[in-house]
Design a protein around this motif. Structure first.
Motif, PDB file in Angstrom:
ATOM      1  N   TRP A   1      51.845  23.135  25.073  1.00 46.59           N
ATOM      2  CA  TRP A   1      51.709  23.999  23.902  1.00 46.59           C
ATOM      3  C   TRP A   1      51.149  25.353  24.330  1.00 46.59           C
ATOM      4  O   TRP A   1      51.679  26.408  23.959  1.00 46.59           O
ATOM      5  CB  TRP A   1      50.814  23.323  22.871  1.00 46.59           C
ATOM      6  N   ALA A   2      50.097  25.333  25.145  1.00 45.53           N
ATOM      7  CA  ALA A   2      49.507  26.586  25.629  1.00 45.53           C
ATOM      8  C   ALA A   2      50.523  27.385  26.443  1.00 45.53           C
ATOM      9  O   ALA A   2      50.610  28.621  26.307  1.00 45.53           O
ATOM     10  CB  ALA A   2      48.266  26.290  26.472  1.00 45.53           C
TER      11      ALA A   2
ATOM     12  N   LEU B   1      44.280  26.172  20.015  1.00 47.38           N
ATOM     13  CA  LEU B   1      45.693  26.541  20.142  1.00 47.38           C
ATOM     14  C   LEU B   1      46.284  26.907  18.788  1.00 47.38           C
ATOM     15  O   LEU B   1      47.074  27.847  18.680  1.00 47.38           O
ATOM     16  CB  LEU B   1      46.481  25.417  20.807  1.00 47.38           C
TER      17      LEU B   1
ATOM     18  N   ARG C   1      45.426  30.429  18.033  1.00 46.81           N
ATOM     19  CA  ARG C   1      46.312  31.370  18.732  1.00 46.81           C
ATOM     20  C   ARG C   1      47.645  31.482  18.012  1.00 46.81           C
ATOM     21  O   ARG C   1      48.174  32.576  17.835  1.00 46.81           O
ATOM     22  CB  ARG C   1      46.570  30.918  20.173  1.00 46.81           C
ATOM     23  N   GLU C   2      48.188  30.352  17.623  1.00 43.59           N
ATOM     24  CA  GLU C   2      49.462  30.314  16.924  1.00 43.59           C
ATOM     25  C   GLU C   2      49.361  31.052  15.586  1.00 43.59           C
ATOM     26  O   GLU C   2      50.284  31.763  15.179  1.00 43.59           O
ATOM     27  CB  GLU C   2      49.819  28.842  16.704  1.00 43.59           C
TER      28      GLU C   2
END
Length: 186
Positions: free
Chosen positions: A59-60, A120, A123-124
């Motif tokens: 994902w990252a 995460l 971030r998204e």
């Protein structure tokens, strides 16, 4: 002899096909004995947490690959939409390897994985906020709804492919079009 990565790869394949598969089934798929599997992973939980960590690593990497922060900062609607599409299609591809991690109770209940998941998701959300501001995504919906909607669509796609209701080649288009256009006729 299978190394740790071979065992993890076999576990991913087995768990995507049968999320409840036992350690014995995982060992057989990896071509190792149960004792050898236990030398790599002392419990099913340890194995699942390692696979959960790898899914978050992926994902990252997806977020890095589309450079979410820079794209969001650009304010360019076309660039934001392209990044969003790339991200979602990448997630669908990743579900081939990590789809089981979306719904596994051990992974979802692990505090360290949950903390990283939230980081995460933050971030998204930067990309989603820019998409709302630029008119790519609806501004009247809560910001975090988009991440949940994508998650739900990924679970639906994974299950539809797994049980044979949808061809794998169609999953990306179905997830992306459902997210961006909904399921009503245009």
């Amino acid at each position: 002899m299978a190394d740790r990565n071979d065992v993890l790869g076999a576990a991913q394949r087995v768990l995507n096909a049968d999320p409840g598969a036992s350690m014995t089934v995982v060992a057989e798929a990896a071509g190792v004995s149960r004792a050898t599997l236990n030398r790599h992973f002392d419990s099913r939980e340890t194995l699942l947490v390692e696979l959960g960590t790898r899914s978050l690593d992926q994902w990252a990497q997806r977020l890095d690959a589309v450079d979410v922060e820079a794209v969001a900062a650009s304010g360019d609607a076309a660039r934001i939409r392209a990044a969003l599409e790339d991200l979602v299609l990448g997630y669908v591809d990743d579900s081939d390897a990590f789809g089981f991690a979306l719904t596994d109770h051990v992974i979802l209940a692990n505090a360290a994985l949950e903390e990283r998941t939230q980081a995460l998701a933050d971030r998204e959300a930067v990309l989603f906020a820019a998409a709302q501001a630029s008119g790519v995504l609806r501004a009247d919906l809560p910001l975090r709804w988009f991440g949940h909607a994508i998650y739900g669509l990924l679970v639906a796609a994974r299950e539809a492919v797994r049980i044979g209701d949808v061809a794998r080649r169609d999953a990306g288009h179905l997830v992306l079009s459902s997210l961006l256009a909904g399921v009503v006729p245009s």
